[in-house]
Enzyme design. Structure first.
Site, PDB file in Angstrom:
ATOM      1  N   ARG A   1     -22.722  74.668 -54.589  1.00 22.66           N
ATOM      2  CA  ARG A   1     -21.945  73.505 -55.381  1.00 22.66           C
ATOM      3  C   ARG A   1     -20.944  74.334 -56.022  1.00 22.66           C
ATOM      4  O   ARG A   1     -20.997  75.284 -57.003  1.00 22.66           O
ATOM      5  CB  ARG A   1     -23.048  73.063 -56.275  1.00 22.66           C
ATOM      6  CG  ARG A   1     -22.586  72.121 -57.312  1.00 22.66           C
ATOM      7  CD  ARG A   1     -23.737  71.388 -58.135  1.00 22.66           C
ATOM      8  NE  ARG A   1     -22.901  70.644 -58.986  1.00 22.66           N
ATOM      9  CZ  ARG A   1     -22.929  70.622 -60.377  1.00 22.66           C
ATOM     10  NH1 ARG A   1     -23.584  71.350 -60.786  1.00 22.66           N
ATOM     11  NH2 ARG A   1     -22.244  69.902 -61.103  1.00 22.66           N
ATOM     12  N   HIS A  32     -15.821  69.059 -63.402  1.00 23.89           N
ATOM     13  CA  HIS A  32     -16.736  69.913 -64.370  1.00 23.89           C
ATOM     14  C   HIS A  32     -15.619  70.363 -65.581  1.00 23.89           C
ATOM     15  O   HIS A  32     -15.474  71.594 -65.544  1.00 23.89           O
ATOM     16  CB  HIS A  32     -17.008  71.198 -63.542  1.00 23.89           C
ATOM     17  CG  HIS A  32     -18.346  71.620 -63.944  1.00 23.89           C
ATOM     18  ND1 HIS A  32     -19.311  71.914 -63.245  1.00 23.89           N
ATOM     19  CD2 HIS A  32     -18.740  72.235 -65.150  1.00 23.89           C
ATOM     20  CE1 HIS A  32     -20.330  72.419 -63.775  1.00 23.89           C
ATOM     21  NE2 HIS A  32     -20.038  72.748 -64.996  1.00 23.89           N
ATOM     22  N   GLU A  54     -22.515  66.265 -65.571  1.00 25.53           N
ATOM     23  CA  GLU A  54     -23.005  66.246 -66.998  1.00 25.53           C
ATOM     24  C   GLU A  54     -22.126  65.582 -67.857  1.00 25.53           C
ATOM     25  O   GLU A  54     -21.659  66.076 -68.885  1.00 25.53           O
ATOM     26  CB  GLU A  54     -23.287  67.573 -67.649  1.00 25.53           C
ATOM     27  CG  GLU A  54     -24.240  68.570 -66.828  1.00 25.53           C
ATOM     28  CD  GLU A  54     -24.838  69.541 -67.549  1.00 25.53           C
ATOM     29  OE1 GLU A  54     -24.445  69.986 -68.762  1.00 25.53           O
ATOM     30  OE2 GLU A  54     -26.070  70.296 -67.107  1.00 25.53           O
ATOM     31  N   ASN A  95     -29.485  68.222 -63.079  1.00 25.66           N
ATOM     32  CA  ASN A  95     -29.387  69.448 -63.870  1.00 25.66           C
ATOM     33  C   ASN A  95     -30.486  69.482 -64.895  1.00 25.66           C
ATOM     34  O   ASN A  95     -30.416  68.695 -66.005  1.00 25.66           O
ATOM     35  CB  ASN A  95     -28.084  69.749 -64.505  1.00 25.66           C
ATOM     36  CG  ASN A  95     -26.952  69.509 -63.628  1.00 25.66           C
ATOM     37  OD1 ASN A  95     -26.765  69.436 -62.487  1.00 25.66           O
ATOM     38  ND2 ASN A  95     -25.752  70.033 -64.312  1.00 25.66           N
ATOM     39  N   TYR A 115     -32.535  71.899 -67.812  1.00 25.21           N
ATOM     40  CA  TYR A 115     -32.813  73.372 -68.347  1.00 25.21           C
ATOM     41  C   TYR A 115     -33.953  73.306 -69.187  1.00 25.21           C
ATOM     42  O   TYR A 115     -34.520  74.346 -69.670  1.00 25.21           O
ATOM     43  CB  TYR A 115     -31.437  73.724 -68.927  1.00 25.21           C
ATOM     44  CG  TYR A 115     -30.213  74.116 -67.992  1.00 25.21           C
ATOM     45  CD1 TYR A 115     -30.417  75.270 -67.742  1.00 25.21           C
ATOM     46  CD2 TYR A 115     -29.515  73.230 -67.640  1.00 25.21           C
ATOM     47  CE1 TYR A 115     -29.367  75.870 -66.824  1.00 25.21           C
ATOM     48  CE2 TYR A 115     -28.434  73.651 -66.814  1.00 25.21           C
ATOM     49  CZ  TYR A 115     -28.271  74.670 -66.409  1.00 25.21           C
ATOM     50  OH  TYR A 115     -27.443  75.128 -65.437  1.00 25.21           O
ATOM     51  N   GLU A 122     -28.467  71.614 -60.661  1.00 25.95           N
ATOM     52  CA  GLU A 122     -28.262  72.988 -61.729  1.00 25.95           C
ATOM     53  C   GLU A 122     -30.051  73.329 -62.206  1.00 25.95           C
ATOM     54  O   GLU A 122     -30.573  72.237 -62.627  1.00 25.95           O
ATOM     55  CB  GLU A 122     -27.437  72.892 -62.788  1.00 25.95           C
ATOM     56  CG  GLU A 122     -26.121  73.199 -62.594  1.00 25.95           C
ATOM     57  CD  GLU A 122     -25.360  72.799 -63.688  1.00 25.95           C
ATOM     58  OE1 GLU A 122     -25.528  73.186 -64.802  1.00 25.95           O
ATOM     59  OE2 GLU A 122     -24.133  72.412 -63.798  1.00 25.95           O
TER      60      GLU A 122
HETATM   61  C1  FCB Z   1     -24.737  73.312 -67.929  1.00 25.57           C
HETATM   62  C2  FCB Z   1     -23.333  73.200 -67.206  1.00 25.57           C
HETATM   63  C3  FCB Z   1     -23.157  74.606 -66.526  1.00 25.57           C
HETATM   64  C4  FCB Z   1     -23.545  75.758 -67.312  1.00 25.57           C
HETATM   65  C5  FCB Z   1     -25.012  75.683 -67.553  1.00 25.57           C
HETATM   66  C6  FCB Z   1     -25.611  76.977 -68.243  1.00 25.57           C
HETATM   67  O1  FCB Z   1     -24.870  72.419 -68.869  1.00 25.57           O
HETATM   68  O2  FCB Z   1     -23.169  72.317 -66.308  1.00 25.57           O
HETATM   69  O3  FCB Z   1     -21.696  74.429 -66.532  1.00 25.57           O
HETATM   70  O4  FCB Z   1     -22.704  76.164 -68.337  1.00 25.57           O
HETATM   71  O5  FCB Z   1     -25.276  74.411 -68.278  1.00 25.57           O
END
Ligand code: FCB
Length: 471
Positions: free
Chosen positions: A92, A136, A181, A306, A308, A374
């Site tokens: 990607r 992006h 995002e 994505n 985290y 992600e």
């Molecule tokens: C996300 C972004 C990516 C990267 C990660 C850690 O929010 O999409 O570009 O910076 O965080």
């Protein structure tokens, strides 16, 4: 779509058994143009809002910039060799809009097109699926001068750009993401001012949000008009939103947090409407015009996730004492969790959040195709005396997330691929080079790349299509 779900707490998945992934699963890694390419003013590339922002003193930690980054614009052959060494079958990456249209409109810059065309050919030759993000975060600065995303004409500029790229690469690229995002870049760039273009305006934020929803619709139609068989989605930043307590108020806050974080750009695409939980928004402030609902509505072929961390939501007691535009806009308190360990960037590790969000999207959107676009962590481990990068915490992070993902798949989610953020350490936006998310280590002085232990572990997972049981 606003069904309430119950969360049970716990950081561990049932990882006492091995997790086997479906045949044909895509094992990938993700990057973004500004974070890795460098060559910021070469071959006719125009200035982007990120060039402009990072060249403005005080915006980025240590005055870092993406001017050179990982130099991937020149070293892409090495990048592909890294992917091969990790057995990846999907990559990607994003296309830099100002490489294609230096001033954000007009004909394509042939040098920019040639660069990505060569790169796509080389990926295909290596047996790696090119998985392309069209935006992006690096808007051409000329479009920012013309009002940027708050200006609704930017949606048409975006559709023109998408059309140019689809014509040039769509014979070889079949899988696309319109945006990366949207919620993150609009919050950080227009409301909080921490990212490019650095604005802090509620009005600009609302208008920009709406333009991006219109652009998602317009870009989808432009791509499909040129390449009807293209598979098109967006990579949404998502978070599992949990109520802080069992109270009805906090439960409502969690529903709102879910709508704000996960649905604001997804619902307009699937239903043509902003999420119900946000009905208190004045439509005039957003800039909604007759016909816009139909324009925003597009049947995305897949939902990119994505993820985290999770979000803990509670009712905001500050609502009557308005202290920031954000509180007025979202009378909900949203915070990261505090029970799990933290990565070096301070984000809580809570692997079950991946399972929760995949299960919820599967249920609420009628089992859509999902791609994990992600997932990853910042740990700043460097080489030891022998040049080995023993980033065991990253391996553990990936292992647990993948176990939870396998469970969601076993329960019926249609997940097609997993993309670790990131292929290698790179420019982490306002954090500059201070946060390392890579499966490979980058020495930014020499540009030498070294696969970390986590990268070796991931290579084995990718080759075998399974994650071993906890030992
Ligand atoms: C996300 C972004 C990516 C990267 C990660 C850690 O929010 O999409 O570009 O910076 O965080």
């Amino acid at each position: 779509m606003t069904a309430t779900i119950t969360y049970s707490h716990g950081t561990q998945s049932d990882d006492s058994v091995e997790s086997v992934f479906p045949k044909g699963f895509y094992w990938g890694a993700a990057t973004a143009a500004y974070q890795i390419e460098g060559a910021w003013n070469e071959d006719g590339k125009g200035e982007s809002i990120w060039d402009h922002f990072s060249h403005t003193p005080g915006k980025i930690k240590n005055r870092d910039t993406g001017d050179h980054a990982c130099d991937s614009y020149h070293r892409w052959r090495e990048d592909i060799a890294l992917m091969r060494a990790m057995n990846l079958n999907s990559y990607r990456f994003s296309i830099s809009w100002p490489r294609i249209q230096p001033a954000g409109s007009g004909p394509a810059n042939s040098k920019g097109i040639d660069h990505y065309s060569r790169f796509v050919d080389a990926l295909l030759e290596a047996g790696i699926r090119p998985f392309v993000t069209l935006y992006h975060w690096d808007l051409p600065q000329a479009l920012e001068h013309a009002g940027g995303w708050p200006n609704r004409h930017t949606a048409s500029r975006y559709a023109d750009y998408v059309d140019l790229v689809a014509r040039a690469l769509g014979d070889r690229v079949s899988n696309w993401m319109l945006f990366n995002e949207p919620s993150a870049f609009l919050h950080l760039g227009y409301l909080e001012g921490k990212h490019a273009p650095g604005r802090k305006s509620l009005f600009a934020f609302l208008r920009a949000s709406h333009t991006v929803n219109l652009a998602q619709g317009a870009g989808f139609r432009a791509l499909k008009a040129t390449r009807p068989s293209a598979r098109v989605g967006t990579a949404f930043n998502m978070s599992a939103c949990e109520p802080a307590t069992d109270s009805a108020e906090d439960q409502l806050a969690a529903d709102r947090a879910h709508a704000i974080t996960n649905l604001w750009f997804l619902s307009p695409a699937f239903t043509g409407r902003y999420p119900e939980a946000l009905a208190f928004f004045p439509e005039t402030a957003i800039g909604l015009k007759p016909g816009d609902r139909a324009h925003m509505r597009v049947p995305l072929d897949f939902i990119g996730i994505n993820l985290y961390y999770r979000t803990i939501a509670s009712v905001s007691r500050g609502i009557l004492r308005v202290v920031s535009p954000q509180q007025w806009l979202f009378p909900v308190r949203m915070a990261g969790g505090e029970q799990g360990p933290k990565t070096d960037i301070g984000w809580e590790v809570w692997p079950k959040a991946l399972y929760e969000i995949v299960a919820r999207i599967t249920r609420d959107f009628n089992r859509p195709q999902i791609e994990i676009t992600e997932s990853g962590c910042a740990y700043n481990d460097g080489p030891d005396g022998n040049g080995v990068i023993r980033d065991t915490r990253r391996t553990e992070y990936l292992r647990q997330h993948l176990h939870w993902l396998a469970r969601a798949i076993a329960e019926g989610a249609d997940v097609r691929g997993y993309h670790a953020w990131s292929l290698f350490d790179n420019f982490e936006w306002a954090e500059g080079y201070s946060q390392r998310f890579g499966l490979a280590y980058v020495d930014f002085k020499t540009q030498q790349r070294t696969i970390k232990e986590s990268g070796r572990w991931y290579a084995k997972v990718a080759a075998e299509g399974r994650v071993e049981a906890r030992s």
